[in-house]
Motif scaffolding. Structure first.
Motif, PDB file in Angstrom:
ATOM      1  N   TYR A   1       1.224  -1.384  -0.150  1.00 41.92           N
ATOM      2  CA  TYR A   1       0.432   0.256  -0.227  1.00 41.92           C
ATOM      3  C   TYR A   1       1.117   1.324   0.008  1.00 41.92           C
ATOM      4  O   TYR A   1       0.576   2.307  -0.487  1.00 41.92           O
TER       5      TYR A   1
ATOM      6  N   GLN B   1       1.435   4.472  -2.522  1.00 44.78           N
ATOM      7  CA  GLN B   1       1.294   5.853  -2.481  1.00 44.78           C
ATOM      8  C   GLN B   1       3.007   6.054  -3.033  1.00 44.78           C
ATOM      9  O   GLN B   1       2.655   7.503  -3.471  1.00 44.78           O
TER      10      GLN B   1
ATOM     11  N   GLU C   1       3.310   7.065  -6.858  1.00 45.16           N
ATOM     12  CA  GLU C   1       2.387   8.353  -7.282  1.00 45.16           C
ATOM     13  C   GLU C   1       3.263   9.354  -6.745  1.00 45.16           C
ATOM     14  O   GLU C   1       3.090  10.262  -7.438  1.00 45.16           O
TER      15      GLU C   1
END
Length: 410
Positions: free
Chosen positions: A44, A48, A51
Motif C-alpha cells: 500500500y 503511495q 505516485e
C-alpha cells in the motif's frame, strides 16, 4: 555400481525433507500473520510513494545495486557431506552428472529470490520510465538470467582457487560489473557502456575458463565447507523459532558490550541466568545481529511511512518480532549438561528470561521512540513509549510466561 544420478536424487530428497520440516516451524501462525500484514502494508505505502516519486530519484542505480547483488550471489549448492571426502573420492570421475544437477538446482532456487527482487522493483521502473514499453522489462529479465548463469559458472570454477583473497576480489569485481551492466541498461541512453561492460565480463569469463579448465580434480574440502556454511546459516535462522540440534554454535568475544551488559548484574546466585542470558545475547552469532537488523528495518519504516498510526503499528510489530525470536534463548544451552547442576529452581530461570526479554524490548522501544521524535513529533514519541511499554509488559507476562510453562514446546 555407483550411480551419480541416484545419489543426487537421494541427497536432494533428504535435503528438501530436512529444510521443509524447519520451514513449517518457521512460518508458523504468528510469523505468517506478521508477514501478511507487513506485505499488505508495504504494498500500500509502496504504491503511495510511487505516485509521488521524486523527479531526480536514482532509479537506475537503486535497481542496478539490488539486482546486481542478487545476481552476484551465486553459490552452487552441492549437498555434499563431510564423509564424502573418503567415500566419494574414488568415484570423482563419475560425478559429472551429479554436479551438473547441483548447478541447475542452484540456478532455479536462486532464480526465485532474483525474481522476487525483479518483481518488487518493476513498478518503480514502470513509474520512472513510463514512456518506454513493457518490452524493456522483458529484455532486462533476459539479461538477468544470462548474468545469473555466467556468475554461477564463474563461482563454480573459482572453487578450484585456494586463495581466499583472490576469491573475494573476484566477487567484488563481478558485483561491480553486474551492477554497472544493469544500471546502464536501465538508463537506456548508455547502450555503449552496457556493451563495454558485457565485453569485459565475457572476457573475464573466457579467461577464467582457460585458467581453471587446466586444473583437474574437485576441491572436495572447499565444496563441503561451503555447503556446511550454507546449512548452518539456515539452521541459525530456524533456531530463532525452534530447537535445532544440528546447529554448531559459535561465540564471539565482544568484550566491551559484554562488560556493559553484565556490570549492572549483582553477584548473587539468583542472578546466574540473568548473567548467562546477557552474555549469550551479545556473544552468540545469532541474537544480537537479528536484534540490530530488526531495529534498522523498523527505523526505515518509521521514516518512510507517512501515516503516524502505521508508523506506530510497524514499530510495535518489530518489537514483537524481537521478543518472539529471543524466546529461543531458553534452549540455547540445552545441550550443556552442567546447567542442570546449578542449584537454582526452574522458576528462577524462567523469571530471568522474562526479565531479560522485558529489558531488551524496552530498550528497543526507547530507541524507536527517539526516532519517532525525529520522524513525527514529541507527542508521538510519548505515545509510542506508552504503547511499547504496555505491549512489552503484556507480551512478556502473558505469552512468554505461558510458553515457558509449556515445557514440551520450548
Amino acid at each position: 555400481m555407483f550411480d551419480a544420478n541416484e545419489l543426487w536424487k537421494k541427497r536432494l530428497g533428504a535435503h528438501l525433507k530436512e529444510t521443509g520440516r524447519y520451514m513449517r516451524l518457521i512460518f508458523n501462525d504468528h510469523l505468517a500473520f506478521a508477514l501478511l500484514f507487513f506485505i499488505a502494508a508495504f504494498a500500500y505505502f509502496y504504491q503511495q510513494w510511487l505516485e509521488n516519486l521524486p523527479e531526480n530519484f536514482p532509479v537506475a542505480w537503486i535497481m542496478g545495486i539490488v539486482l546486481g547483488l542478487l545476481v552476484t550471489h551465486s553459490q552452487v549448492r552441492t549437498l555434499l557431506q563431510e564423509a564424502d571426502t573418503v567415500f566419494l573420492l574414488p568415484a570423482e570421475h563419475k560425478m559429472g552428472s551429479y554436479f551438473r544437477k547441483a548447478f541447475w538446482y542452484s540456478f532455479f532456487t536462486q532464480l526465485y529470490s532474483l525474481a522476487l527482487g525483479y518483481a518488487a522493483l518493476s513498478p518503480l521502473y514502470l513509474t520512472a520510465y513510463s514512456d518506454r514499453g513493457g518490452e524493456w522489462l522483458i529484455y532486462l529479465a533476459v539479461i538477468l538470467i544470462i548474468l545469473k548463469v555466467w556468475n554461477l559458472l564463474l563461482g563454480w570454477w573459482l572453487l578450484k582457487e585456494r586463495d581466499v583473497q583472490y576469491r573475494w576480489m573476484d566477487t567484488i569485481l563481478r558485483a561491480v560489473l553486474n551492477i554497472l551492466i544493469v544500471c546502464f541498461f536501465i538508463q537506456g541512453d548508455a547502450i555503449l557502456y552496457v556493451s563495454m561492460m558485457t565485453i569485459i565480463l565475457t572476457g573475464y569469463f573466457l579467461l577464467l575458463y582457460q585458467v581453471y579448465r587446466k586444473k583437474q580434480g574437485v576441491a572436495w574440502d572447499l565444496l563441503i565447507e561451503k555447503e556446511e556454511a550454507s546449512m548452518q546459516a539456515f539452521y541459525r535462522l530456524a533456531n530463532m523459532f525452534t530447537d535445532v540440534p544440528h546447529l554448531k554454535k559459535k561465540a564471539k568475544k565482544r568484550h566491551s558490550l559484554v562488560r556493559m551488559l553484565i556490570q549492572p548484574v549483582p553477584f548473587e546466585q539468583r542472578e546466574t541466568f540473568t548473567y548467562l542470558y546477557r552474555i549469550t545475547f551479545v556473544r552468540s552469532s545469532d541474537y544480537l545481529g537479528m536484534y540490530v537488523r530488526l531495529l534498522l528495518i523498523a527505523a526505515f519504516f518509521i521514516f518512510w511511512i507517512p501515516i503516524i498510526w502505521f508508523k506506530l503499528v510497524f514499530a510495535l510489530l518489530f518489537i514483537y518480532l524481537s521478543g518472539f525470536q529471543l524466546i529461543t534463548l531458553w534452549n540455547h544451552h540445552k545441550t550443556i549438561d552442567w546447567l542442570d547442576l546449578y542449584p537454582i529452581p526452574k522458576e528462577v530461570r524462567k523469571r530471568s528470561l522474562q526479565q531479560f526479554l522485558r529489558f531488551v524490548m524496552l530498550i528497543k522501544t526507547f530507541i524507536l521512540g527517539f526516532l519517532m521524535l525525529w520522524a513525527a513529533s514529541w507527542q508521538e514519541m510519548i505515545l509510542f513509549w506508552a504503547l511499547g511499554g504496555l505491549f512489552t509488559l503484556i507480551f512478556v507476562n502473558t505469552y512468554v510466561k505461558s510458553r515457558l510453562e509449556r515445557k514440551r514446546t520450548i
